[in-house]
Design a protein around this motif. Structure first.
Motif, PDB file in Angstrom:
ATOM      1  N   GLN A  77     -11.567   7.490  -7.897  1.00 30.06           N
ATOM      2  CA  GLN A  77     -12.337   8.615  -8.447  1.00 30.06           C
ATOM      3  C   GLN A  77     -13.407   9.118  -7.489  1.00 30.06           C
ATOM      4  N   ALA A  78     -13.072   9.209  -6.222  1.00 29.67           N
ATOM      5  CA  ALA A  78     -14.054   9.617  -5.208  1.00 29.67           C
ATOM      6  C   ALA A  78     -13.744  10.995  -4.618  1.00 29.67           C
ATOM      7  N   ASN A  79     -12.877  11.768  -5.282  1.00 29.90           N
ATOM      8  CA  ASN A  79     -12.479  13.090  -4.794  1.00 29.90           C
ATOM      9  C   ASN A  79     -11.889  13.034  -3.396  1.00 29.90           C
ATOM     10  N   CYS A  80     -11.157  11.980  -3.112  1.00 37.84           N
ATOM     11  CA  CYS A  80     -10.521  11.827  -1.802  1.00 37.84           C
ATOM     12  C   CYS A  80      -9.393  12.832  -1.625  1.00 37.84           C
ATOM     13  N   THR A  81      -9.247  13.284  -0.411  1.00 33.21           N
ATOM     14  CA  THR A  81      -8.197  14.234  -0.053  1.00 33.21           C
ATOM     15  C   THR A  81      -7.326  13.614   1.035  1.00 33.21           C
ATOM     16  N   LEU A 107      -5.071  -0.724  -0.808  1.00 28.87           N
ATOM     17  CA  LEU A 107      -5.732   0.575  -0.879  1.00 28.87           C
ATOM     18  C   LEU A 107      -5.662   1.084  -2.316  1.00 28.87           C
ATOM     19  N   SER A 108      -6.813   1.378  -2.888  1.00 29.36           N
ATOM     20  CA  SER A 108      -6.880   1.895  -4.249  1.00 29.36           C
ATOM     21  C   SER A 108      -7.396   3.325  -4.211  1.00 29.36           C
ATOM     22  N   LEU A 109      -6.573   4.251  -4.697  1.00 24.86           N
ATOM     23  CA  LEU A 109      -6.885   5.681  -4.665  1.00 24.86           C
ATOM     24  C   LEU A 109      -6.810   6.310  -6.049  1.00 24.86           C
ATOM     25  N   LYS A 110      -7.077   5.563  -7.079  1.00 26.07           N
ATOM     26  CA  LYS A 110      -6.928   6.027  -8.458  1.00 26.07           C
ATOM     27  C   LYS A 110      -7.693   7.326  -8.707  1.00 26.07           C
ATOM     28  N   GLU A 111      -6.986   8.293  -9.301  1.00 22.54           N
ATOM     29  CA  GLU A 111      -7.559   9.575  -9.722  1.00 22.54           C
ATOM     30  C   GLU A 111      -8.232  10.328  -8.577  1.00 22.54           C
ATOM     31  N   ASN A 112      -7.464  10.595  -7.535  1.00 19.67           N
ATOM     32  CA  ASN A 112      -7.955  11.370  -6.398  1.00 19.67           C
ATOM     33  C   ASN A 112      -7.075  12.589  -6.147  1.00 19.67           C
ATOM     34  N   LEU A 113      -7.409  13.358  -5.131  1.00 23.64           N
ATOM     35  CA  LEU A 113      -6.786  14.649  -4.862  1.00 23.64           C
ATOM     36  C   LEU A 113      -5.758  14.596  -3.729  1.00 23.64           C
ATOM     37  N   ILE A 114      -5.193  13.451  -3.462  1.00 26.51           N
ATOM     38  CA  ILE A 114      -4.263  13.315  -2.346  1.00 26.51           C
ATOM     39  C   ILE A 114      -2.902  13.920  -2.688  1.00 26.51           C
ATOM     40  N   THR A 115      -2.149  14.259  -1.634  1.00 29.99           N
ATOM     41  CA  THR A 115      -0.806  14.815  -1.813  1.00 29.99           C
ATOM     42  C   THR A 115       0.226  13.824  -1.275  1.00 29.99           C
ATOM     43  N   THR A 116       1.465  14.089  -1.582  1.00 32.40           N
ATOM     44  CA  THR A 116       2.558  13.251  -1.086  1.00 32.40           C
ATOM     45  C   THR A 116       2.609  13.283   0.432  1.00 32.40           C
ATOM     46  N   ASP A 117       2.388  14.447   1.040  1.00 33.12           N
ATOM     47  CA  ASP A 117       2.394  14.552   2.505  1.00 33.12           C
ATOM     48  C   ASP A 117       1.272  13.730   3.123  1.00 33.12           C
ATOM     49  N   GLY A 118       0.092  13.770   2.536  1.00 31.82           N
ATOM     50  CA  GLY A 118      -1.021  12.972   3.039  1.00 31.82           C
ATOM     51  C   GLY A 118      -0.755  11.489   2.911  1.00 31.82           C
ATOM     52  N   LEU A 119      -0.176  11.094   1.789  1.00 30.26           N
ATOM     53  CA  LEU A 119       0.166   9.692   1.586  1.00 30.26           C
ATOM     54  C   LEU A 119       1.216   9.238   2.590  1.00 30.26           C
ATOM     55  N   ALA A 120       2.175  10.101   2.896  1.00 32.53           N
ATOM     56  CA  ALA A 120       3.234   9.758   3.853  1.00 32.53           C
ATOM     57  C   ALA A 120       2.657   9.417   5.218  1.00 32.53           C
ATOM     58  N   VAL A 121       1.680  10.175   5.667  1.00 30.97           N
ATOM     59  CA  VAL A 121       1.038   9.911   6.958  1.00 30.97           C
ATOM     60  C   VAL A 121       0.327   8.565   6.928  1.00 30.97           C
ATOM     61  N   ALA A 122      -0.397   8.300   5.851  1.00 31.81           N
ATOM     62  CA  ALA A 122      -1.168   7.062   5.748  1.00 31.81           C
ATOM     63  C   ALA A 122      -0.263   5.831   5.709  1.00 31.81           C
ATOM     64  N   SER A 146      -2.868  13.535  -9.207  1.00 34.04           N
ATOM     65  CA  SER A 146      -2.028  14.642  -9.669  1.00 34.04           C
ATOM     66  C   SER A 146      -1.361  15.427  -8.539  1.00 34.04           C
ATOM     67  N   GLY A 147      -1.788  15.244  -7.306  1.00 34.41           N
ATOM     68  CA  GLY A 147      -1.196  15.968  -6.189  1.00 34.41           C
ATOM     69  C   GLY A 147       0.097  15.354  -5.668  1.00 34.41           C
ATOM     70  N   LEU A 148       0.508  14.241  -6.251  1.00 33.93           N
ATOM     71  CA  LEU A 148       1.739  13.580  -5.813  1.00 33.93           C
ATOM     72  C   LEU A 148       2.929  14.199  -6.526  1.00 33.93           C
ATOM     73  N   CYS A 149       4.067  14.278  -5.827  1.00 35.50           N
ATOM     74  CA  CYS A 149       5.275  14.843  -6.422  1.00 35.50           C
ATOM     75  C   CYS A 149       6.387  13.784  -6.421  1.00 35.50           C
ATOM     76  N   VAL A 150       7.560  14.152  -6.849  1.00 38.42           N
ATOM     77  CA  VAL A 150       8.664  13.195  -6.982  1.00 38.42           C
ATOM     78  C   VAL A 150       9.061  12.576  -5.641  1.00 38.42           C
ATOM     79  N   ARG A 151       8.754  13.239  -4.542  1.00 39.07           N
ATOM     80  CA  ARG A 151       9.065  12.687  -3.212  1.00 39.07           C
ATOM     81  C   ARG A 151       8.290  11.413  -2.899  1.00 39.07           C
ATOM     82  N   VAL A 152       7.286  11.090  -3.716  1.00 38.97           N
ATOM     83  CA  VAL A 152       6.480   9.903  -3.464  1.00 38.97           C
ATOM     84  C   VAL A 152       7.353   8.647  -3.494  1.00 38.97           C
ATOM     85  N   ALA A 153       8.422   8.640  -4.275  1.00 32.49           N
ATOM     86  CA  ALA A 153       9.321   7.486  -4.319  1.00 32.49           C
ATOM     87  C   ALA A 153       9.977   7.269  -2.956  1.00 32.49           C
TER      88      ALA A 153
END
Length: 108
Positions: free
Chosen positions: A38-42, A58-73, A88-95
């Motif tokens: 809940q830190a408004n992370c992007t 890594l705990s990112l609960k309730e943040n503004l990240i996207t699937t593309d950003g997660l992929a890089v990390a 909420s910025g994650l999509c089905v590609r997260v799997a």
């Protein structure tokens, strides 16, 4: 804020709380757990987190990240535990992204 050796966190307003174990750069390099709930992370925050090469949890609960950003990390980090609930910025590609994380043991 998380408390314990080698753990860091931020407050909900995005102000760095700092490393509990030490303020030195060496301690940051050994950081294994990072809690950013809940830190408004992007995606930019995630790119910064990749500097912690020893990061495993890594705990990112309730943040503004996207699937593309997660992929890089996750490509750069060797995560074993990842919390994404409420991002909420994650999509089905997260799997597909998470499927490439061979060390990942726990996702919620």
């Amino acid at each position: 804020m998380a408390v314990g050796a080698g753990v860091a966190g931020v407050d909900p307003h995005g102000v760095a709380v700092g490393l509990v174990k030490s303020q030195s750069a060496l301690a940051a390099q050994r950081l294994q757990t990072l809690i950013l709930d809940q830190a408004n992370c992007t995606d930019r925050t995630l790119r910064i987190a990749t500097f912690f090469l020893q990061l495993q949890r890594l705990s990112l609960k309730e943040n503004l990240i996207t699937t593309d950003g997660l992929a890089v990390a996750v490509q750069k980090l060797k995560l074993t535990h990842l919390r994404l609930r409420g991002c909420s910025g994650l999509c089905v590609r997260v799997a597909d992204v998470l499927g490439r994380c061979s060390l990942l043991q726990h996702v919620c």
